[in-house]
Design a protein around this motif. Sequence first.
Motif, PDB file in Angstrom:
ATOM      1  N   SER A 181       0.827  -1.205   0.000  1.00  0.00           N
ATOM      2  CA  SER A 181       0.000   0.000   0.000  1.00  0.00           C
ATOM      3  C   SER A 181       0.859   1.251   0.000  1.00  0.00           C
ATOM      4  N   LEU A 182       1.840   1.267   0.849  1.00  0.00           N
ATOM      5  CA  LEU A 182       2.704   2.453   0.876  1.00  0.00           C
ATOM      6  C   LEU A 182       3.421   2.586  -0.447  1.00  0.00           C
ATOM      7  N   GLN A 183       3.917   1.440  -0.917  1.00  0.00           N
ATOM      8  CA  GLN A 183       4.664   1.417  -2.165  1.00  0.00           C
ATOM      9  C   GLN A 183       3.816   1.912  -3.307  1.00  0.00           C
ATOM     10  N   GLU A 184       2.610   1.326  -3.445  1.00  0.00           N
ATOM     11  CA  GLU A 184       1.764   1.659  -4.594  1.00  0.00           C
ATOM     12  C   GLU A 184       1.357   3.111  -4.575  1.00  0.00           C
ATOM     13  N   THR A 185       0.892   3.540  -3.401  1.00  0.00           N
ATOM     14  CA  THR A 185       0.446   4.931  -3.335  1.00  0.00           C
ATOM     15  C   THR A 185       1.616   5.866  -3.587  1.00  0.00           C
ATOM     16  N   TYR A 186       2.740   5.493  -3.042  1.00  0.00           N
ATOM     17  CA  TYR A 186       3.949   6.290  -3.244  1.00  0.00           C
ATOM     18  C   TYR A 186       4.254   6.379  -4.724  1.00  0.00           C
ATOM     19  N   GLU A 187       4.186   5.194  -5.389  1.00  0.00           N
ATOM     20  CA  GLU A 187       4.443   5.154  -6.827  1.00  0.00           C
ATOM     21  C   GLU A 187       3.428   5.995  -7.570  1.00  0.00           C
ATOM     22  N   ALA A 188       2.160   5.809  -7.183  1.00  0.00           N
ATOM     23  CA  ALA A 188       1.095   6.550  -7.868  1.00  0.00           C
ATOM     24  C   ALA A 188       1.318   8.051  -7.725  1.00  0.00           C
ATOM     25  N   LYS A 189       1.622   8.447  -6.494  1.00  0.00           N
ATOM     26  CA  LYS A 189       1.860   9.868  -6.261  1.00  0.00           C
ATOM     27  C   LYS A 189       3.040  10.349  -7.083  1.00  0.00           C
ATOM     28  N   ARG A 190       4.039   9.500  -7.106  1.00  0.00           N
ATOM     29  CA  ARG A 190       5.242   9.914  -7.822  1.00  0.00           C
ATOM     30  C   ARG A 190       4.947  10.038  -9.302  1.00  0.00           C
ATOM     31  N   ASN A 191       4.181   9.073  -9.838  1.00  0.00           N
ATOM     32  CA  ASN A 191       3.821   9.140 -11.249  1.00  0.00           C
ATOM     33  C   ASN A 191       2.998  10.370 -11.543  1.00  0.00           C
ATOM     34  N   GLU A 192       2.066  10.634 -10.615  1.00  0.00           N
ATOM     35  CA  GLU A 192       1.233  11.822 -10.789  1.00  0.00           C
ATOM     36  C   GLU A 192       2.115  13.059 -10.856  1.00  0.00           C
ATOM     37  N   PHE A 193       3.030  13.100  -9.906  1.00  0.00           N
ATOM     38  CA  PHE A 193       3.933  14.247  -9.833  1.00  0.00           C
ATOM     39  C   PHE A 193       4.764  14.353 -11.098  1.00  0.00           C
ATOM     40  N   MET A 194       5.281  13.192 -11.542  1.00  0.00           N
ATOM     41  CA  MET A 194       6.089  13.178 -12.749  1.00  0.00           C
ATOM     42  C   MET A 194       5.257  13.629 -13.938  1.00  0.00           C
ATOM     43  N   GLY A 195       3.992  13.158 -13.957  1.00  0.00           N
ATOM     44  CA  GLY A 195       3.091  13.531 -15.038  1.00  0.00           C
ATOM     45  C   GLY A 195       2.916  15.040 -15.106  1.00  0.00           C
ATOM     46  N   GLU A 196       2.698  15.587 -13.904  1.00  0.00           N
ATOM     47  CA  GLU A 196       2.522  17.042 -13.852  1.00  0.00           C
ATOM     48  C   GLU A 196       3.769  17.758 -14.320  1.00  0.00           C
ATOM     49  N   LEU A 197       4.878  17.232 -13.865  1.00  0.00           N
ATOM     50  CA  LEU A 197       6.159  17.821 -14.237  1.00  0.00           C
ATOM     51  C   LEU A 197       6.319  17.799 -15.744  1.00  0.00           C
ATOM     52  N   GLN A 198       5.954  16.648 -16.313  1.00  0.00           N
ATOM     53  CA  GLN A 198       6.095  16.514 -17.762  1.00  0.00           C
ATOM     54  C   GLN A 198       5.190  17.495 -18.480  1.00  0.00           C
ATOM     55  N   LYS A 199       3.952  17.610 -17.936  1.00  0.00           N
ATOM     56  CA  LYS A 199       3.002  18.524 -18.554  1.00  0.00           C
ATOM     57  C   LYS A 199       3.567  19.940 -18.561  1.00  0.00           C
ATOM     58  N   LYS A 200       4.097  20.303 -17.406  1.00  0.00           N
ATOM     59  CA  LYS A 200       4.675  21.651 -17.295  1.00  0.00           C
ATOM     60  C   LYS A 200       5.807  21.822 -18.295  1.00  0.00           C
ATOM     61  N   GLU A 201       6.608  20.763 -18.360  1.00  0.00           N
ATOM     62  CA  GLU A 201       7.745  20.816 -19.279  1.00  0.00           C
ATOM     63  C   GLU A 201       7.246  21.012 -20.699  1.00  0.00           C
ATOM     64  N   GLU A 202       6.189  20.261 -21.032  1.00  0.00           N
ATOM     65  CA  GLU A 202       5.610  20.349 -22.359  1.00  0.00           C
ATOM     66  C   GLU A 202       5.119  21.752 -22.633  1.00  0.00           C
ATOM     67  N   GLU A 203       4.414  22.286 -21.639  1.00  0.00           N
ATOM     68  CA  GLU A 203       3.891  23.649 -21.790  1.00  0.00           C
ATOM     69  C   GLU A 203       5.010  24.634 -22.054  1.00  0.00           C
ATOM     70  N   MET A 204       6.045  24.469 -21.270  1.00  0.00           N
ATOM     71  CA  MET A 204       7.164  25.396 -21.436  1.00  0.00           C
ATOM     72  C   MET A 204       7.777  25.259 -22.817  1.00  0.00           C
ATOM     73  N   ARG A 205       7.862  23.997 -23.246  1.00  0.00           N
ATOM     74  CA  ARG A 205       8.451  23.770 -24.565  1.00  0.00           C
ATOM     75  C   ARG A 205       7.609  24.430 -25.633  1.00  0.00           C
ATOM     76  N   GLN A 206       6.273  24.254 -25.520  1.00  0.00           N
ATOM     77  CA  GLN A 206       5.359  24.866 -26.491  1.00  0.00           C
ATOM     78  C   GLN A 206       5.558  26.364 -26.528  1.00  0.00           C
ATOM     79  N   MET A 207       5.613  26.921 -25.329  1.00  0.00           N
ATOM     80  CA  MET A 207       5.749  28.362 -25.248  1.00  0.00           C
ATOM     81  C   MET A 207       7.041  28.798 -25.913  1.00  0.00           C
TER      82      MET A 207
END
Lengths: 443, 336
Positions: free
Chosen positions: A335-361
């Motif tokens: 449970s800790l592992q999965e949620t941790y992973e999920a959170k991390r993926n979410e965070f990474m996803g957001e990071l990527q999105k931001k990166e993408e946005e910046m790249r577009q800009m």
Amino acid sequence: QCSSELMGPLLFPSYILYLDKIQFEEGEGARAVPLSGHVGFDSMPDQLVNKSVNHGFCFNILCVGETGLGKSTLMDTLFNTKFEGEPTQHNQPGVQLKSNTYELQESNVRLKLNVVNTVGFGDQINKEDSYKSIVEFIDAQFEAYLQEELKIKRTLHSYHDTRIHACLYFIAPTGHSLKSLDLVTMKKLDSKVNIIPIIAKSDAISKSELAKFKIKITSELVSNGVQIYQFPTDDETVAEINSTMNGHLPFAVVGSTEEVKIGNKMVRARQYPWGTVQVENENHCDFVKLREMLIRVNMEDLREQTHTRHYELYRRCKLEEMGFKDTDPDSKPFSLQETYEAKRNEFMGELQKKEEEMRQMFVQRVKEKEGELKEAEKELHEKFDRLKKLHQDEKKKLEDKKKALDDELNSFKQKKTAAELLQAQTQQAGSSSTLKKDKERKK
Amino acid sequence: MADVGKTPVARNEKASSEFGYVGIDAILEQMRRKAMKQGFEFNIMVVGQSGLGKSTLTNTLFKSKVSRRSVMTTEEERIPKTIEIKSISHVIEEKGVRMKLTVIDTPGFGDQINNENCWQPIMKFINAQYEQYLQEEINIDRKKRISDSRVHCCIYFIPPTGHCLRPIDIEFMRHLSKVVNIVPVISKADTLTLEERDFFKQKIREDLRANEIDIYPQKEFDEDAEDRMINEKIRAMIPFAVVGSDQEYQVNGKRLLGRKTRWGTVEVENTTHCEFAYLRDLLIRTHMQNIKDITSSIYYEMYRVRRLNENNTKPNGQPAIHANGVPEHEVLSHEM
């Protein structure tokens, strides 16, 4: 003897585990056996203490109180030293928390003392949010520890602990009751830190008023459900003194770093025309009691309560907030592992999105700039072409003129030559005619 | 910030007339009080073939009947067909200090005809204790004090052949020294003369060095120069040649633990006879806390790192090595 098999995914068919499950503290289960001689593990407390001495200790105190209640002076008096050079500047809006670390040593004990002061507490016109920066500060220290604890590669044993172990709450010596700011603040802090309320500058209150004041404060704290720190009474060695001291709270203190000669000794005191208040005289104030309780008897307990109670509460709330939970035994290992992973993926996803946005800009900006530059280039070319044409026209004109001039020059030359020839001919003719004329005259 | 030194004052003067004494050093007494109240835990594992005196040595170390053999009187004495791991806990007290001592026995180790991978069940057990602790630690709602079942120290019994380490010794210590503090001892050392003993020790140390086996006290965990000095002296003497006994005999008017033979009595606690006293001092009187610290801050942390990284599965489909150190394999029928 009881036999048990280990939980779920760790079943090993080839061993039997006889494990006494009953906790050590309860004193039952694991059989007690007598020793037939001196083994030597009675040195364990010493081994433990020696390790701590080598490592050093740390203690963090937070002083909350209005400006001018003698917080800095009390710290100086408690630790018998001069901490700050000059009084703090009080010109910032809002409540600031100023933290200072000092290294003290007494015999072989090295203490890293961290004193945090609230600057500007109670100075505002609107004090509704005064407690917020204090709560945020305390939480930030818990958060830092939690982050370290959750790291994969961590160094907990050498981590510099900044969590607040004791909060001295300075009550103004009005003699009547607690201010609403005090009640509100203490209520917000009591589940996060060990609160020890003290009456500051208590030499302003008479003895009889003081007794009434203390009773009033205590009853107000109780009726508002404020949980202040209770000196522990479970260890017989200190139970008696601690429970007596609990009855003396809040401590009425006086601080002073100035020495006055009383009899043949120099003592720390405050000198008035009508008498001298001695800091370490228990008839005059409770300073000695505070020092005794805070440092000499319960420092370790304060640290332990901070870690096992306040920090655990923070950690539990924070982790639940982040979406972790202790589910049934099957999924526990993950449970800790999965949620941790999920959170991390979410965070990474957001990071990527931001990166993408910046790249577009970035791409966008580049395009725009490119366009601008192209325009400019085009203009330049046009200009160049225009200029070139202009020059060519000029040149043509000039060439035409030149040609015309040349033609003129040529024709002039021709005329000149013709004229010269004519002149020469005329001269010859003239000279011959002159000769003729001369001849005729002679006849 | 300001470095403030203060004149040390004798602790006895606690009266308020004393000037300059804050009382910071009282924290030592507070810690001691807390430690006495909480008590200590110590988990020791003994590994070695049958008949090397493991039970006796454990009883001798703790001066009481703490070994499994002493506790279980009803079961038949038999050598098990597979390695078993059996754990017994006792509470012992000395001068107000309480200790929960857990002795983990490994009957069957090295007793089979084919001893391949005999270290595996032991490794699994040790990692299982780390796992249990980790599970408790990552709970949201944690216990105030997590009961520590992690193996702090593993005593490995080397038979007194006098030559060199056997392949099973090397194999075991090579694998296990990566997850637990290993303290090898030369068992039943009363069969070796002093010269034979010194030669054997030297050979063992060479073998350990050649196979890059790090036994306790490990060089890389020395904290400072003082530590290193003390530990170098110990490293020059290990493995200790020990003799165990729970029988007392009269020697020179004193009652001493020993082994009586026709040619003399071996006194267990006499350092000219054997090195039991050094082993006891190391394990119990001086380095017990250090042994526990290395277990919790190094071996346990290593396990935790492996375990937390475990969920990052390898993309090429290779079978992951589990954090318990054993590669995945099908459970063979004879293991069931």
